[in-house]
Write a protein that holds these residues in place. Structure first.
Motif, mmCIF file in Angstrom:
data_model
loop_
_atom_site.group_PDB
_atom_site.id
_atom_site.type_symbol
_atom_site.label_atom_id
_atom_site.label_comp_id
_atom_site.label_asym_id
_atom_site.label_seq_id
_atom_site.Cartn_x
_atom_site.Cartn_y
_atom_site.Cartn_z
ATOM 1 N N TYR A 50 22.038 11.011 -6.507
ATOM 2 C CA TYR A 50 21.846 9.713 -5.863
ATOM 3 C C TYR A 50 20.381 9.471 -5.483
ATOM 4 O O TYR A 50 20.040 8.415 -4.968
ATOM 5 C CB TYR A 50 22.731 9.608 -4.617
ATOM 6 C CG TYR A 50 22.726 10.853 -3.759
ATOM 7 C CD1 TYR A 50 21.763 11.054 -2.773
ATOM 8 C CD2 TYR A 50 23.691 11.853 -3.959
ATOM 9 C CE1 TYR A 50 21.748 12.198 -2.006
ATOM 10 C CE2 TYR A 50 23.680 13.013 -3.192
ATOM 11 C CZ TYR A 50 22.712 13.177 -2.225
ATOM 12 O OH TYR A 50 22.692 14.324 -1.471
ATOM 13 N N TYR A 51 19.522 10.441 -5.739
ATOM 14 C CA TYR A 51 18.098 10.287 -5.451
ATOM 15 C C TYR A 51 17.372 9.617 -6.610
ATOM 16 O O TYR A 51 17.828 9.658 -7.755
ATOM 17 C CB TYR A 51 17.447 11.653 -5.194
ATOM 18 C CG TYR A 51 17.394 12.051 -3.735
ATOM 19 C CD1 TYR A 51 16.222 11.920 -3.000
ATOM 20 C CD2 TYR A 51 18.524 12.560 -3.096
ATOM 21 C CE1 TYR A 51 16.170 12.295 -1.667
ATOM 22 C CE2 TYR A 51 18.481 12.939 -1.765
ATOM 23 C CZ TYR A 51 17.300 12.798 -1.056
ATOM 24 O OH TYR A 51 17.250 13.159 0.269
ATOM 25 N N LYS A 52 16.223 9.023 -6.295
ATOM 26 C CA LYS A 52 15.319 8.498 -7.315
ATOM 27 C C LYS A 52 13.973 9.193 -7.161
ATOM 28 O O LYS A 52 13.458 9.310 -6.046
ATOM 29 C CB LYS A 52 15.134 6.982 -7.169
ATOM 30 C CG LYS A 52 16.366 6.166 -7.510
ATOM 31 C CD LYS A 52 16.061 4.673 -7.416
ATOM 32 C CE LYS A 52 17.290 3.845 -7.768
ATOM 33 N NZ LYS A 52 17.009 2.381 -7.664
ATOM 34 N N VAL A 53 13.435 9.666 -8.271
ATOM 35 C CA VAL A 53 12.113 10.286 -8.270
ATOM 36 C C VAL A 53 11.108 9.255 -8.768
ATOM 37 O O VAL A 53 11.250 8.723 -9.870
ATOM 38 C CB VAL A 53 12.077 11.540 -9.161
ATOM 39 C CG1 VAL A 53 10.668 12.128 -9.200
ATOM 40 C CG2 VAL A 53 13.083 12.581 -8.661
ATOM 41 N N ILE A 54 10.110 8.945 -7.949
ATOM 42 C CA ILE A 54 9.130 7.909 -8.269
ATOM 43 C C ILE A 54 7.817 8.560 -8.699
ATOM 44 O O ILE A 54 7.165 9.246 -7.914
ATOM 45 C CB ILE A 54 8.881 6.975 -7.064
ATOM 46 C CG1 ILE A 54 10.201 6.378 -6.567
ATOM 47 C CG2 ILE A 54 7.877 5.894 -7.436
ATOM 48 C CD1 ILE A 54 10.906 5.500 -7.563
ATOM 49 N N ARG A 55 7.453 8.329 -9.962
ATOM 50 C CA ARG A 55 6.202 8.866 -10.511
ATOM 51 C C ARG A 55 5.206 7.719 -10.672
ATOM 52 O O ARG A 55 4.926 7.282 -11.782
ATOM 53 C CB ARG A 55 6.461 9.527 -11.867
ATOM 54 C CG ARG A 55 7.369 10.742 -11.816
ATOM 55 C CD ARG A 55 7.746 11.219 -13.211
ATOM 56 N NE ARG A 55 8.481 12.471 -13.163
ATOM 57 C CZ ARG A 55 7.917 13.670 -13.203
ATOM 58 N NH1 ARG A 55 6.595 13.769 -13.338
ATOM 59 N NH2 ARG A 55 8.650 14.761 -13.149
ATOM 60 N N SER A 56 4.695 7.245 -9.583
ATOM 61 C CA SER A 56 3.794 6.096 -9.606
ATOM 62 C C SER A 56 2.336 6.547 -9.542
ATOM 63 O O SER A 56 1.915 7.176 -8.570
ATOM 64 C CB SER A 56 4.097 5.170 -8.424
ATOM 65 O OG SER A 56 3.077 4.211 -8.271
ATOM 66 N N LYS A 57 1.563 6.219 -10.584
ATOM 67 C CA LYS A 57 0.140 6.542 -10.570
ATOM 68 C C LYS A 57 -0.575 5.786 -9.456
ATOM 69 O O LYS A 57 -1.530 6.297 -8.853
ATOM 70 C CB LYS A 57 -0.487 6.208 -11.919
ATOM 71 C CG LYS A 57 -0.031 7.118 -13.050
ATOM 72 C CD LYS A 57 -0.734 6.771 -14.352
ATOM 73 C CE LYS A 57 -0.277 7.704 -15.473
ATOM 74 N NZ LYS A 57 -0.948 7.370 -16.760
ATOM 75 N N LEU A 58 -0.098 4.578 -9.172
ATOM 76 C CA LEU A 58 -0.717 3.783 -8.117
ATOM 77 C C LEU A 58 -0.479 4.414 -6.750
ATOM 78 O O LEU A 58 -1.389 4.476 -5.915
ATOM 79 C CB LEU A 58 -0.181 2.354 -8.154
ATOM 80 C CG LEU A 58 -0.906 1.311 -7.296
ATOM 81 C CD1 LEU A 58 -2.411 1.343 -7.541
ATOM 82 C CD2 LEU A 58 -0.351 -0.076 -7.584
ATOM 83 N N SER A 176 1.853 -4.018 -4.892
ATOM 84 C CA SER A 176 2.179 -3.829 -6.306
ATOM 85 C C SER A 176 3.126 -2.660 -6.527
ATOM 86 O O SER A 176 4.126 -2.792 -7.241
ATOM 87 C CB SER A 176 0.895 -3.625 -7.113
ATOM 88 O OG SER A 176 1.188 -3.427 -8.480
ATOM 89 N N TRP A 177 2.838 -1.505 -5.920
ATOM 90 C CA TRP A 177 3.701 -0.346 -6.188
ATOM 91 C C TRP A 177 5.072 -0.498 -5.550
ATOM 92 O O TRP A 177 6.082 -0.062 -6.112
ATOM 93 C CB TRP A 177 3.025 0.964 -5.779
ATOM 94 C CG TRP A 177 3.138 1.391 -4.347
ATOM 95 C CD1 TRP A 177 2.304 1.073 -3.338
ATOM 96 C CD2 TRP A 177 4.136 2.240 -3.775
ATOM 97 N NE1 TRP A 177 2.713 1.654 -2.161
ATOM 98 C CE2 TRP A 177 3.827 2.382 -2.403
ATOM 99 C CE3 TRP A 177 5.252 2.895 -4.270
ATOM 100 C CZ2 TRP A 177 4.598 3.146 -1.532
ATOM 101 C CZ3 TRP A 177 6.022 3.661 -3.400
ATOM 102 C CH2 TRP A 177 5.698 3.784 -2.050
ATOM 103 N N LEU A 178 5.144 -1.170 -4.405
ATOM 104 C CA LEU A 178 6.440 -1.389 -3.768
ATOM 105 C C LEU A 178 7.292 -2.370 -4.571
ATOM 106 O O LEU A 178 8.491 -2.154 -4.772
ATOM 107 C CB LEU A 178 6.234 -1.912 -2.346
ATOM 108 C CG LEU A 178 5.693 -0.896 -1.335
ATOM 109 C CD1 LEU A 178 5.334 -1.584 -0.031
ATOM 110 C CD2 LEU A 178 6.701 0.217 -1.087
ATOM 111 N N GLU A 179 6.671 -3.440 -5.046
ATOM 112 C CA GLU A 179 7.418 -4.436 -5.818
ATOM 113 C C GLU A 179 7.867 -3.882 -7.165
ATOM 114 O O GLU A 179 8.957 -4.197 -7.644
ATOM 115 C CB GLU A 179 6.560 -5.687 -6.018
ATOM 116 C CG GLU A 179 6.378 -6.506 -4.744
ATOM 117 C CD GLU A 179 5.584 -7.777 -4.977
ATOM 118 O OE1 GLU A 179 4.909 -7.872 -6.031
ATOM 119 O OE2 GLU A 179 5.632 -8.671 -4.111
ATOM 120 N N LYS A 180 7.035 -3.046 -7.783
ATOM 121 C CA LYS A 180 7.377 -2.492 -9.097
ATOM 122 C C LYS A 180 8.665 -1.690 -9.050
ATOM 123 O O LYS A 180 9.470 -1.724 -9.987
ATOM 124 C CB LYS A 180 6.235 -1.611 -9.611
ATOM 125 C CG LYS A 180 6.521 -1.003 -10.978
ATOM 126 C CD LYS A 180 5.348 -0.190 -11.490
ATOM 127 C CE LYS A 180 5.669 0.417 -12.855
ATOM 128 N NZ LYS A 180 4.537 1.209 -13.390
#
Length: 223
Positions: A50-58, A176-180
């Motif tokens: 149920y987790y999401k892993v976020i790989r955001s360069k920003l 930007s990173w939150l909306e993405k």
């Protein structure tokens, strides 16, 4: 739950000092140092589907800029007060600081308003002042003929130290990173002359906000 999640990540070889664990998200602050490979992500999601892993360069860029401030303003086992609400910038502040509960052993204390910090046992208050907040404030002070003082130079709230970890982070990066990734939060986007002027200047001087803050710090410190 964060403790259980962090322990499992550590067990599979992830350096949890470089990831932030919030609700059912794992945000990678530094991909290289975290050693959070795709294979380890697969193992993690089998255990916590149920987790999401976020790989955001920003987001990694946001954390890098914040780390340059934090290394000079916090100490191991500090107790830091944060506002807990749906504001985008308070959420980002929490996302950045959460990893420091393992990296520095800090404790995060939450409240609904700044007055809650009094008597909370906190050593300092973290405020979500961004680079855009600083630049817009500097312009307003100049236009009004007032003494230039960066917002982040208000170093105390009562007896508590004030820290501004995301002061070098542009506001658009955060939005930007939150909306993405569809992360729910709120922010006010009021039009103002200072915003319009900065937007105009950025077309010719890409680092205008950074340069304005550097100059304001220099002017304030030499007075």
């Amino acid at each position: 739950m964060n403790t259980e999640t962090a322990e499992f990540l550590h067990k599979i070889g992830v350096d949890t000092r470089f990831v932030s664990i919030l609700d059912e998200y794992v945000f990678i602050n530094n991909l290289k140092f975290s050693r959070f490979s795709r294979r380890k992500e697969e193992l993690f999601l089998r255990k916590f589907p149920y987790y999401k892993v976020i790989r955001s360069k920003l987001f990694q860029k946001i954390c890098t800029r914040a780390s340059r401030v934090l290394k000079n303003v916090i100490q191991p086992r500090d107790k830091i007060f944060l506002l807990k609400d749906q504001n985008c910038f308070n959420f980002t502040l929490y996302a950045v600081l959460e990893s420091y509960t393992r990296k520095y052993g800090i404790e995060l204390i939450f409240g609904d308003c700044l007055e809650d910090a009094t008597g909370s046992g906190a050593d300092s208050i973290a405020l979500p002042i961004t680079l855009d907040d600083e630049a817009e404030s500097i312009i307003e002070l100049m236009l009004n003929g007032a003494k230039i003082k960066p917002l982040s130079f208000d170093e105390e709230f009562g007896i508590l130290k004030v820290i501004c970890p995301i002061v070098n982070v542009p506001r658009p990066w955060i939005i930007s990173w939150l909306e993405k990734y569809g992360l729910e939060c709120t922010y006010e986007n009021k039009a103002s002359f200072s915003k319009d002027l900065i937007h105009f200047l950025e077309e010719f001087i890409p680092d205008v906000k950074e340069n304005m803050l550097k100059s304001a710090k220099f002017v304030y410190e030499v007075e």
